[in-house]
Design a protein around this motif. Structure first.
Motif, PDB file in Angstrom:
ATOM      1  N   MET A   1       0.814  -1.192   0.000  1.00 48.33           N
ATOM      2  CA  MET A   1       0.000   0.000   0.000  1.00 48.33           C
ATOM      3  C   MET A   1       0.867   1.270   0.000  1.00 48.33           C
ATOM      4  O   MET A   1       0.449   2.272  -0.558  1.00 48.33           O
ATOM      5  N   LEU A   2       2.047   1.206   0.586  1.00 47.89           N
ATOM      6  CA  LEU A   2       2.912   2.387   0.556  1.00 47.89           C
ATOM      7  C   LEU A   2       3.346   2.714  -0.870  1.00 47.89           C
ATOM      8  O   LEU A   2       3.426   3.888  -1.239  1.00 47.89           O
ATOM      9  N   LYS A   3       3.599   1.698  -1.661  1.00 51.40           N
ATOM     10  CA  LYS A   3       3.942   1.924  -3.069  1.00 51.40           C
ATOM     11  C   LYS A   3       2.757   2.539  -3.807  1.00 51.40           C
ATOM     12  O   LYS A   3       2.933   3.409  -4.661  1.00 51.40           O
ATOM     13  N   VAL A  17      -1.786   1.835 -11.369  1.00 48.00           N
ATOM     14  CA  VAL A  17      -1.281   1.542 -10.023  1.00 48.00           C
ATOM     15  C   VAL A  17      -1.720   0.146  -9.603  1.00 48.00           C
ATOM     16  O   VAL A  17      -0.911  -0.661  -9.133  1.00 48.00           O
ATOM     17  N   SER A  18      -2.982  -0.148  -9.801  1.00 40.64           N
ATOM     18  CA  SER A  18      -3.531  -1.442  -9.430  1.00 40.64           C
ATOM     19  C   SER A  18      -2.805  -2.584 -10.137  1.00 40.64           C
ATOM     20  O   SER A  18      -2.375  -3.556  -9.503  1.00 40.64           O
ATOM     21  N   ALA A  31     -11.048  -1.459  -2.931  1.00 42.89           N
ATOM     22  CA  ALA A  31     -11.616  -1.885  -1.642  1.00 42.89           C
ATOM     23  C   ALA A  31     -10.535  -2.015  -0.574  1.00 42.89           C
ATOM     24  O   ALA A  31     -10.715  -1.555   0.565  1.00 42.89           O
ATOM     25  N   ILE A  32      -9.411  -2.616  -0.922  1.00 40.34           N
ATOM     26  CA  ILE A  32      -8.323  -2.779   0.053  1.00 40.34           C
ATOM     27  C   ILE A  32      -7.722  -1.423   0.404  1.00 40.34           C
ATOM     28  O   ILE A  32      -7.398  -1.154   1.564  1.00 40.34           O
ATOM     29  N   PHE A  37      -6.939   3.016   4.283  1.00 41.39           N
ATOM     30  CA  PHE A  37      -6.796   4.469   4.422  1.00 41.39           C
ATOM     31  C   PHE A  37      -8.099   5.227   4.639  1.00 41.39           C
ATOM     32  O   PHE A  37      -8.077   6.426   4.871  1.00 41.39           O
ATOM     33  N   GLY A  38      -9.220   4.564   4.540  1.00 46.82           N
ATOM     34  CA  GLY A  38     -10.494   5.212   4.812  1.00 46.82           C
ATOM     35  C   GLY A  38     -11.058   6.029   3.659  1.00 46.82           C
ATOM     36  O   GLY A  38     -12.108   6.647   3.801  1.00 46.82           O
ATOM     37  N   VAL A  39     -10.352   6.060   2.540  1.00 44.59           N
ATOM     38  CA  VAL A  39     -10.803   6.790   1.348  1.00 44.59           C
ATOM     39  C   VAL A  39     -10.444   5.971   0.117  1.00 44.59           C
ATOM     40  O   VAL A  39      -9.607   5.069   0.183  1.00 44.59           O
TER      41      VAL A  39
END
Length: 62
Positions: A1-3, A17-18, A31-32, A37-39
């Protein structure tokens, strides 16, 4: 997720990105990302482009 954060701030499209992170289902990536991150990635990318502060984001677990 940091990437993902790095690529989104760099302005990369969410689809790119995905796929770059190995997700074959973009909806699953979104979704992940939202879970972590809530957004959504799109909201995050737009907020970073507009210099919104991080404290507006909830559930961040970095």
């Amino acid at each position: 997720m940091l990437k993902a954060l790095e690529l989104l701030v760099a302005g990369k499209p969410i689809t790119e990105v995905s796929l770059n992170l190995g997700y074959d289902n973009i909806s699953r990536f979104i979704a992940i990302f939202r879970q972590n991150f809530g957004v959504t990635p799109g909201y995050y990318q737009k907020a970073m482009r507009n210099n919104h502060p991080w404290r507006k984001f909830t559930n961040t677990i970095i």
